[in-house]
Design an enzyme around this catalytic site. Structure first.
Site, PDB file in Angstrom:
ATOM      1  N   GLU A  79      -0.804  -1.431  -4.995  1.00  0.00           N
ATOM      2  CA  GLU A  79      -2.036  -0.712  -5.287  1.00  0.00           C
ATOM      3  C   GLU A  79      -1.729   0.506  -6.144  1.00  0.00           C
ATOM      4  O   GLU A  79      -0.745   1.217  -5.910  1.00  0.00           O
ATOM      5  CB  GLU A  79      -2.711  -0.257  -3.991  1.00  0.00           C
ATOM      6  CG  GLU A  79      -4.030   0.446  -4.231  1.00  0.00           C
ATOM      7  CD  GLU A  79      -4.778   0.781  -2.956  1.00  0.00           C
ATOM      8  OE1 GLU A  79      -5.896   1.316  -3.080  1.00  0.00           O
ATOM      9  OE2 GLU A  79      -4.270   0.525  -1.850  1.00  0.00           O
TER      10      GLU A  79
ATOM     11  N   ASP B 215      -2.558   0.776   7.231  1.00  0.00           N
ATOM     12  CA  ASP B 215      -1.785   0.636   5.999  1.00  0.00           C
ATOM     13  C   ASP B 215      -1.323  -0.810   5.796  1.00  0.00           C
ATOM     14  O   ASP B 215      -1.258  -1.291   4.667  1.00  0.00           O
ATOM     15  CB  ASP B 215      -0.566   1.570   6.024  1.00  0.00           C
ATOM     16  CG  ASP B 215      -0.967   2.994   6.333  1.00  0.00           C
ATOM     17  OD1 ASP B 215      -1.168   3.759   5.387  1.00  0.00           O
ATOM     18  OD2 ASP B 215      -1.092   3.326   7.525  1.00  0.00           O
TER      19      ASP B 215
ATOM     20  N   ASP C  98       0.886  -1.159   0.000  1.00  0.00           N
ATOM     21  CA  ASP C  98       0.000   0.000   0.000  1.00  0.00           C
ATOM     22  C   ASP C  98       0.929   1.216   0.000  1.00  0.00           C
ATOM     23  O   ASP C  98       1.499   1.554   1.031  1.00  0.00           O
ATOM     24  CB  ASP C  98      -0.893  -0.009   1.237  1.00  0.00           C
ATOM     25  CG  ASP C  98      -1.807   1.199   1.308  1.00  0.00           C
ATOM     26  OD1 ASP C  98      -2.251   1.679   0.243  1.00  0.00           O
ATOM     27  OD2 ASP C  98      -2.078   1.669   2.427  1.00  0.00           O
TER      28      ASP C  98
END
Length: 166
Positions: free
Chosen positions: A69, A142, A8
């Site tokens: 991502e 996260d 992330d």
């Protein structure tokens, strides 16, 4: 057995989730956490810290694949640009040190995790907890988000574009 690190991306915090899996959908959470960069450091130093942290994780865990991502920003363009730089550094480290990089949009992650493209962050994190049979949602957020990226990769069988230099 395959190993994927899900990321992330961020500048202040990069979440990561490391999972082992096989062709029979057996999956094991190996590790998770975050890479933090101090806000008092200069921007170039923070980027270097992201690169160093990602590289150290790859060297330690030897993943066969990396999933990251893609970014989506709709409010603060300045923050978005800085995070984009950090994501670029992360992608460079991933391709350079692993060679097998896959990217997933927030919509793809939401659909893979919940079956609903407009799911909120809490719903995704709750699905991470449920899929892995954990008592609590992994923290910080996260890290849970990064595990969701890794799970998306496993569940979709890497059906997204693959970027490789090896």
């Amino acid at each position: 057995m395959k190993r994927v690190i899900g990321f992330d991306p961020g500048l202040a915090i990069v979440g990561y989730g490391i999972m082992d899996y096989d062709d029979f959908n057996h999956k094991t959470l190996v590790d998770y956490g975050v890479i933090r960069t101090p806000k008092e450091e200069s921007f170039p130093v923070r980027l270097a810290l992201v690169y160093k942290g990602v590289t150290e994780l790859i060297e330690k865990y030897q993943p066969t694949e990396i999933a990251a991502e893609e970014l989506f920003f709709n409010t603060n363009i300045t923050t978005g640009i800085n995070v984009s730089h950090a994501r670029g550094v992360l992608l460079l480290a991933a391709v350079h040190h692993c060679g097998n990089l896959y990217e997933y949009t927030p919509l793809q992650i939401k659909q893979a995790m919940t079956g609903y493209g407009r799911a909120d962050k809490r719903q995704i994190q709750e699905m991470v907890r449920m899929y892995l049979g954990l008592e609590k949602i992994p923290r910080p957020d996260d890290a849970a988000d990064a595990i969701a990226v890794a799970l998306t990769h496993i569940q979709t069988g890497g059906l997204t574009d693959k970027f490789s230099i090896k």
